[in-house]
Write a protein that holds these residues in place. Structure first.
Motif, PDB file in Angstrom:
ATOM      1  N   PRO A  30       0.836  -1.206   0.000  1.00  0.00           N
ATOM      2  CA  PRO A  30       0.000   0.000   0.000  1.00  0.00           C
ATOM      3  C   PRO A  30       0.872   1.258   0.000  1.00  0.00           C
ATOM      4  CG  PRO A  30      -0.763  -1.583   1.626  1.00  0.00           C
ATOM      5  CD  PRO A  30       0.574  -2.070   1.145  1.00  0.00           C
ATOM      6  N   LEU A  31       0.395   2.281  -0.676  1.00  0.00           N
ATOM      7  CA  LEU A  31       1.120   3.549  -0.716  1.00  0.00           C
ATOM      8  C   LEU A  31       0.703   4.444   0.459  1.00  0.00           C
ATOM      9  CD1 LEU A  31       0.872   4.413  -4.520  1.00  0.00           C
ATOM     10  CD2 LEU A  31       2.774   3.309  -3.313  1.00  0.00           C
ATOM     11  N   ARG A  32       1.601   5.331   0.803  1.00  0.00           N
ATOM     12  CA  ARG A  32       1.309   6.373   1.791  1.00  0.00           C
ATOM     13  C   ARG A  32       1.244   7.688   1.015  1.00  0.00           C
ATOM     14  NH1 ARG A  32       1.543   7.357   7.306  1.00  0.00           N
ATOM     15  NH2 ARG A  32       2.437   9.374   7.942  1.00  0.00           N
ATOM     16  N   VAL A  33       0.069   8.286   0.964  1.00  0.00           N
ATOM     17  CA  VAL A  33      -0.171   9.451   0.109  1.00  0.00           C
ATOM     18  C   VAL A  33      -0.499  10.668   0.969  1.00  0.00           C
ATOM     19  CG1 VAL A  33      -1.555  10.404  -1.771  1.00  0.00           C
ATOM     20  CG2 VAL A  33      -1.050   7.947  -1.714  1.00  0.00           C
ATOM     21  N   ALA A  34       0.252  11.730   0.791  1.00  0.00           N
ATOM     22  CA  ALA A  34      -0.065  13.005   1.426  1.00  0.00           C
ATOM     23  C   ALA A  34      -1.096  13.725   0.565  1.00  0.00           C
ATOM     24  CB  ALA A  34       1.183  13.857   1.569  1.00  0.00           C
ATOM     25  N   VAL A  35      -1.988  14.468   1.189  1.00  0.00           N
ATOM     26  CA  VAL A  35      -2.964  15.260   0.439  1.00  0.00           C
ATOM     27  C   VAL A  35      -2.943  16.684   0.963  1.00  0.00           C
ATOM     28  CG1 VAL A  35      -4.884  14.596   1.967  1.00  0.00           C
ATOM     29  CG2 VAL A  35      -5.363  15.437  -0.344  1.00  0.00           C
ATOM     30  N   SER A  36      -2.955  17.631   0.047  1.00  0.00           N
ATOM     31  CA  SER A  36      -2.954  19.045   0.409  1.00  0.00           C
ATOM     32  C   SER A  36      -3.835  19.810  -0.567  1.00  0.00           C
ATOM     33  CB  SER A  36      -1.531  19.616   0.357  1.00  0.00           C
ATOM     34  OG  SER A  36      -1.543  21.022   0.548  1.00  0.00           O
ATOM     35  N   THR A  37      -4.729  20.624  -0.043  1.00  0.00           N
ATOM     36  CA  THR A  37      -5.537  21.497  -0.892  1.00  0.00           C
ATOM     37  C   THR A  37      -5.190  22.975  -0.658  1.00  0.00           C
ATOM     38  OG1 THR A  37      -7.309  21.458   0.758  1.00  0.00           O
ATOM     39  CG2 THR A  37      -7.475  19.887  -1.057  1.00  0.00           C
ATOM     40  N   ARG A  38      -4.173  23.229   0.152  1.00  0.00           N
ATOM     41  CA  ARG A  38      -3.763  24.611   0.395  1.00  0.00           C
ATOM     42  C   ARG A  38      -3.168  25.207  -0.870  1.00  0.00           C
ATOM     43  NH1 ARG A  38       1.035  25.918   4.520  1.00  0.00           N
ATOM     44  NH2 ARG A  38       2.238  25.225   2.695  1.00  0.00           N
ATOM     45  N   SER A  39      -3.643  26.377  -1.253  1.00  0.00           N
ATOM     46  CA  SER A  39      -3.148  27.021  -2.464  1.00  0.00           C
ATOM     47  C   SER A  39      -1.819  27.717  -2.204  1.00  0.00           C
ATOM     48  CB  SER A  39      -4.165  28.050  -2.973  1.00  0.00           C
ATOM     49  OG  SER A  39      -3.613  28.800  -4.042  1.00  0.00           O
ATOM     50  N   PRO A  40      -0.850  27.546  -3.122  1.00  0.00           N
ATOM     51  CA  PRO A  40       0.400  28.305  -2.995  1.00  0.00           C
ATOM     52  C   PRO A  40       0.205  29.806  -3.175  1.00  0.00           C
ATOM     53  CG  PRO A  40       0.660  26.420  -4.470  1.00  0.00           C
ATOM     54  CD  PRO A  40      -0.808  26.593  -4.230  1.00  0.00           C
ATOM     55  N   LEU A  41      -0.935  30.205  -3.771  1.00  0.00           N
ATOM     56  CA  LEU A  41      -1.217  31.617  -3.993  1.00  0.00           C
ATOM     57  C   LEU A  41      -2.348  32.049  -3.070  1.00  0.00           C
ATOM     58  CD1 LEU A  41      -0.722  34.179  -5.732  1.00  0.00           C
ATOM     59  CD2 LEU A  41      -2.536  33.358  -7.255  1.00  0.00           C
TER      60      LEU A  41
ATOM     61  N   VAL B 229       6.153  24.714  -0.048  1.00  0.00           N
ATOM     62  CA  VAL B 229       6.253  25.662  -1.158  1.00  0.00           C
ATOM     63  C   VAL B 229       6.370  27.057  -0.555  1.00  0.00           C
ATOM     64  CG1 VAL B 229       5.207  26.545  -3.258  1.00  0.00           C
ATOM     65  CG2 VAL B 229       4.888  24.141  -2.624  1.00  0.00           C
ATOM     66  N   THR B 230       7.574  27.581  -0.531  1.00  0.00           N
ATOM     67  CA  THR B 230       7.867  28.849   0.126  1.00  0.00           C
ATOM     68  C   THR B 230       7.739  30.018  -0.847  1.00  0.00           C
ATOM     69  OG1 THR B 230      10.207  28.694  -0.425  1.00  0.00           O
ATOM     70  CG2 THR B 230       9.489  27.669   1.650  1.00  0.00           C
ATOM     71  N   PRO B 231       7.635  31.253  -0.334  1.00  0.00           N
ATOM     72  CA  PRO B 231       7.645  32.416  -1.231  1.00  0.00           C
ATOM     73  C   PRO B 231       8.900  32.469  -2.107  1.00  0.00           C
ATOM     74  CG  PRO B 231       6.871  33.060   0.946  1.00  0.00           C
ATOM     75  CD  PRO B 231       7.335  31.633   1.063  1.00  0.00           C
ATOM     76  N   ALA B 232      10.035  32.024  -1.579  1.00  0.00           N
ATOM     77  CA  ALA B 232      11.266  32.035  -2.380  1.00  0.00           C
ATOM     78  C   ALA B 232      11.150  31.073  -3.558  1.00  0.00           C
ATOM     79  CB  ALA B 232      12.459  31.650  -1.501  1.00  0.00           C
TER      80      ALA B 232
ATOM     81  N   ALA C 231       5.498  24.877  -9.044  1.00  0.00           N
ATOM     82  CA  ALA C 231       6.490  24.490  -8.037  1.00  0.00           C
ATOM     83  C   ALA C 231       7.235  23.220  -8.432  1.00  0.00           C
ATOM     84  CB  ALA C 231       5.816  24.301  -6.679  1.00  0.00           C
ATOM     85  N   TRP C 232       6.520  22.283  -9.073  1.00  0.00           N
ATOM     86  CA  TRP C 232       7.146  20.993  -9.377  1.00  0.00           C
ATOM     87  C   TRP C 232       8.074  21.098 -10.581  1.00  0.00           C
ATOM     88  CZ3 TRP C 232       5.926  20.499  -4.927  1.00  0.00           C
ATOM     89  CH2 TRP C 232       4.630  20.661  -4.444  1.00  0.00           C
ATOM     90  N   ASN C 233       7.885  22.127 -11.416  1.00  0.00           N
ATOM     91  CA  ASN C 233       8.855  22.406 -12.472  1.00  0.00           C
ATOM     92  C   ASN C 233      10.150  22.933 -11.862  1.00  0.00           C
ATOM     93  OD1 ASN C 233       5.990  23.086 -13.818  1.00  0.00           O
ATOM     94  ND2 ASN C 233       7.364  22.270 -15.378  1.00  0.00           N
ATOM     95  N   LEU C 234      10.024  23.816 -10.882  1.00  0.00           N
ATOM     96  CA  LEU C 234      11.216  24.342 -10.224  1.00  0.00           C
ATOM     97  C   LEU C 234      11.975  23.223  -9.524  1.00  0.00           C
ATOM     98  CD1 LEU C 234      12.831  26.926  -9.489  1.00  0.00           C
ATOM     99  CD2 LEU C 234      11.532  26.961  -7.342  1.00  0.00           C
TER     100      LEU C 234
END
Length: 478
Positions: free
Chosen positions: A262-273, A307-310, A415-418
């Motif tokens: 089984p996989l362990r999957v994190a979930v996030s709906t927080r917007s980076p913006l 995912v930071t402002p930087a 973010a994932w491109n960076l």
């Protein structure tokens, strides 16, 4: 049988007649290739059927800048005559190529009238690999100028979303996505520097994989947007995507291996913006996927990625610099660029002058994201905040209007491109009044196979409709 009510078949009708061609269009790439390899269809029959479909539907969506009818039929005949046809993974499969890589004999414009060049002398390595696998390039798809924007349009043309022609298929691989979602081709090439594969897939109900950096050949513009841009494919099924990815990676296609646990999957709906959050339908789609994961025995935990402002500023700086770098690389006359692109390039020139494209920012963020995946296998997030942008001449609007619309609609991709790590998109639900609702999975470096596997696993549990209803070539006529 798929969720649209069935897949058309080439059997039961003469291959060369119109009924036979209608049955060919809409078949997955894997099935087309199997039929051509077995001699039940010829590549010429397949390609002619898809060219006829393009002729019938493209006036309504504007996916193609160039349709290579005579050249494609000649290339299909060469596939039929090939002694290696029986071993080609994409034997006779029609494909479309995005208008920012070289196709021998065709002009590459990068969506800009400022680019003046003759026909390309040789194929880009991506195109070479497609053709070596037996695929036939039937056309070149439209892009926004210099592939900078999240809607696909230009002077005299607005490319439209097959699910809702009042909306955009997104960008910059919007023409490729519209071509696949309307059944014109089963798979199409695209690339992704800030979401340019994932956003069109999200808008058009398709599946895609943005590989990690270095997995596929690059060579996109001057320097792949400072290492952020990667090539990839758009498809309607997980199996087609897996084969296309393997071909582009120079590997022998095979079904993605199951993780064995089984996989362990994190979930996030927080917007980076801040202020640009997911709408109710998007949040519900993420919750539905969480329920599917848990029902399959996987563990889901709530956790926000760092995912930071930087990091956000680092991606933005590379996006701006990409316009200037590509304009310089291509020798473009800046005065002939669209006003929004001139501003984009001007800011990019300042970014370069101030030294704001900093490798250390990219390295630190990648390290933090690698650490994030120390105890989780994948990350699940939204892709967009709501329905696709309206289909309109965005090139006539200013720079600020474009980047604001882009950022507010699609804050979860750049973010994932960076970080240079892989991410996949798939349709998870359908809005009552329009396009599907997508979700995104992100993985650590080297997780491409794991991402392809989870896309296939979710498709097997809850198949999605493969084509936009109005353009669905598999639908049974009334």
């Amino acid at each position: 049988m798929d969720a649209s009510g069935g897949v058309g078949t080439a059997r039961g009708g003469a291959p060369g007649d119109r009924a036979g061609r209608q049955r060919i269009v809409g078949l997955p790439a894997t099935e087309i290739a199997a039929l051509v390899r077995a001699g039940e269809l010829t590549a010429v029959e397949v390609v002619r059927a898809h060219l006829d479909h393009v002729e019938a539907v493209d006036a309504r969506i504007g996916a193609f800048r160039v349709v290579r009818r005579e050249a494609a039929l000649a290339e299909a005949a060469a596939v039929d005559a090939s002694l290696t046809r029986f071993a080609l993974p994409l034997a006779g499969v029609p494909v479309a190529v995005k208008d920012n890589v070289q196709v021998a004999g065709e002009v590459c414009t990068d969506g800009s009238p400022a680019r003046e060049s003759g026909p390309e002398r040789r194929d880009h390595e991506i195109v070479t690999r497609l053709r070596k696998a037996g695929a036939v390039v039937i056309g070149i798809t439209r892009v926004p100028e210099l592939c900078l924007y999240a809607a696909t349009d230009g002077p005299g043309t607005v490319t439209r979303n097959p699910w809702d022609t009042a909306r955009s298929p997104a960008g910059s691989s919007g023409g490729s996505a519209a071509a696949v979602a309307s059944g014109c081709v089963p798979i199409a090439h695209g690339n992704d520097g800030m979401g340019s594969l994932r956003l069109p897939a999200a808008a058009c109900g398709l599946v895609t994989l943005k590989p990690g950096v270095g997995v596929l050949p690059g060579g996109i513009g001057a320097d792949d947007w400072s290492g952020m841009a990667v090539n990839g494919a758009l498809a309607t099924t997980a199996a087609d995507l897996a084969v296309a990815h393997a071909v582009l990676a120079g590997e022998q296609p095979a079904a993605p291996a199951a993780p064995g646990r089984p996989l362990r999957v994190a979930v996030s709906t927080r917007s980076p913006l801040p202020g640009a959050g997911a709408d109710e339908a998007t949040r519900a789609a993420v919750d539905a996927v969480v329920n599917q994961l848990r029902a399959a025995g996987h563990t889901v935990v709530r956790r926000n990625p760092p995912v930071t402002p930087a990091a956000a500023a680092g991606a933005l700086a590379r996006w701006m610099a990409g316009a200037e770098d590509d304009a310089e690389f291509l020798g473009l006359d800046r005065a002939r660029l669209q006003p929004r692109s001139r501003t984009h390039a001007r800011i990019g020139r300042l970014v370069r002058r101030l030294g704001l494209v900093r490798p250390r920012t990219q390295e630190r963020f990648r390290q933090r994201m690698v650490a994030f995946f120390d105890d989780v296998d994948l990350l699940l997030t939204p892709v967009t905040t709501g329905p696709p942008l309206p289909a309109r001449p965005w090139h006539e609007r200013g720079f600020l209007a474009n980047i604001t619309a882009n950022a507010r609609w699609a804050p979860w991709t750049a973010a994932w491109n960076l970080a240079g790590i892989p991410a996949a998109v798939l349709p998870a639900a359908t809005r009552p009044d329009g396009p599907p609702v997508p979700v995104q999975f992100v993985g650590p470096p080297g997780a491409e196979e794991r991402l392809l596997w989870i896309v296939g696993e979710l498709e097997s549990r809850r198949p999605w409709r493969r084509y936009a209803p109005v353009f669905d070539p598999t639908a049974t006529p009334a």
